[in-house]
Write a protein that holds these residues in place. Sequence first.
Motif, PDB file in Angstrom:
ATOM      1  N   ARG A  66      84.043 -29.607 -59.519  1.00 40.62           N
ATOM      2  CA  ARG A  66      83.691 -30.549 -58.455  1.00 40.62           C
ATOM      3  C   ARG A  66      84.814 -31.566 -58.250  1.00 40.62           C
ATOM      4  O   ARG A  66      85.187 -31.890 -57.128  1.00 40.62           O
ATOM      5  N   PHE A  67      85.398 -32.054 -59.356  1.00 40.34           N
ATOM      6  CA  PHE A  67      86.539 -32.971 -59.259  1.00 40.34           C
ATOM      7  C   PHE A  67      87.698 -32.297 -58.535  1.00 40.34           C
ATOM      8  O   PHE A  67      88.305 -32.882 -57.634  1.00 40.34           O
ATOM      9  N   CYS A  75      84.181 -42.939 -58.347  1.00 41.87           N
ATOM     10  CA  CYS A  75      84.734 -41.723 -57.756  1.00 41.87           C
ATOM     11  C   CYS A  75      84.592 -40.576 -58.749  1.00 41.87           C
ATOM     12  O   CYS A  75      84.345 -40.782 -59.930  1.00 41.87           O
ATOM     13  N   GLU A  76      84.772 -39.373 -58.242  1.00 41.89           N
ATOM     14  CA  GLU A  76      84.707 -38.178 -59.074  1.00 41.89           C
ATOM     15  C   GLU A  76      85.792 -38.265 -60.141  1.00 41.89           C
ATOM     16  O   GLU A  76      86.888 -38.748 -59.873  1.00 41.89           O
ATOM     17  N   LEU A 117      82.334 -43.007 -63.098  1.00 43.82           N
ATOM     18  CA  LEU A 117      81.864 -41.905 -62.255  1.00 43.82           C
ATOM     19  C   LEU A 117      81.219 -42.406 -60.970  1.00 43.82           C
ATOM     20  O   LEU A 117      81.250 -41.713 -59.948  1.00 43.82           O
TER      21      LEU A 117
END
Length: 167
Positions: free
Chosen positions: A72-73, A34-35, A31
């Motif tokens: 959010r991803f 990156c997302e 995490l």
Amino acid sequence: MQDQENFDQTQTESPAAREAAAATQKALALLARCEQCRSGLERKLLQKGFSKGTVEGVLDALEERGLLDDLRFARAWLNSRRIGHQEGRTRLLAELGARGISKETSKKAVDDFFEEFNEEEICARAVKKFLSRGYQGDKLMAAMTRAGFSYKMTAAALKALAINRDN
């Protein structure tokens, strides 16, 4: 003294607790880069050899803490995808679904995306790109459909392009 305490604590933890701690540490490391979406992170942790039960528990805890969020991803993925691709709603929904994002979350993210970025303008850029590559007629319409644009939107973009060329 601190090392001895850490060693003693490690010796008294159960194997399940050690696995959960290791899985959490790996998930946090991923995490931090990156997302991630839940399904992708789950797949990566399972590939590392963590048990299904441990992975589920870790992912639940990360979601509760707000560190893992599929919406959010999806938003981050859409924004990064926008840079090099001209794709319509249908294609983007399918791509998010292939990444394990639920239909509801995908729809929300794509709706939000197209509130910020005009789908008709993206479609017009895609039409120009395919025309510059020599696509015409049915081949152009098939390419636009694969890119996620409706026939109606593509026809409108072609009509607007023709009108602009005539003026």
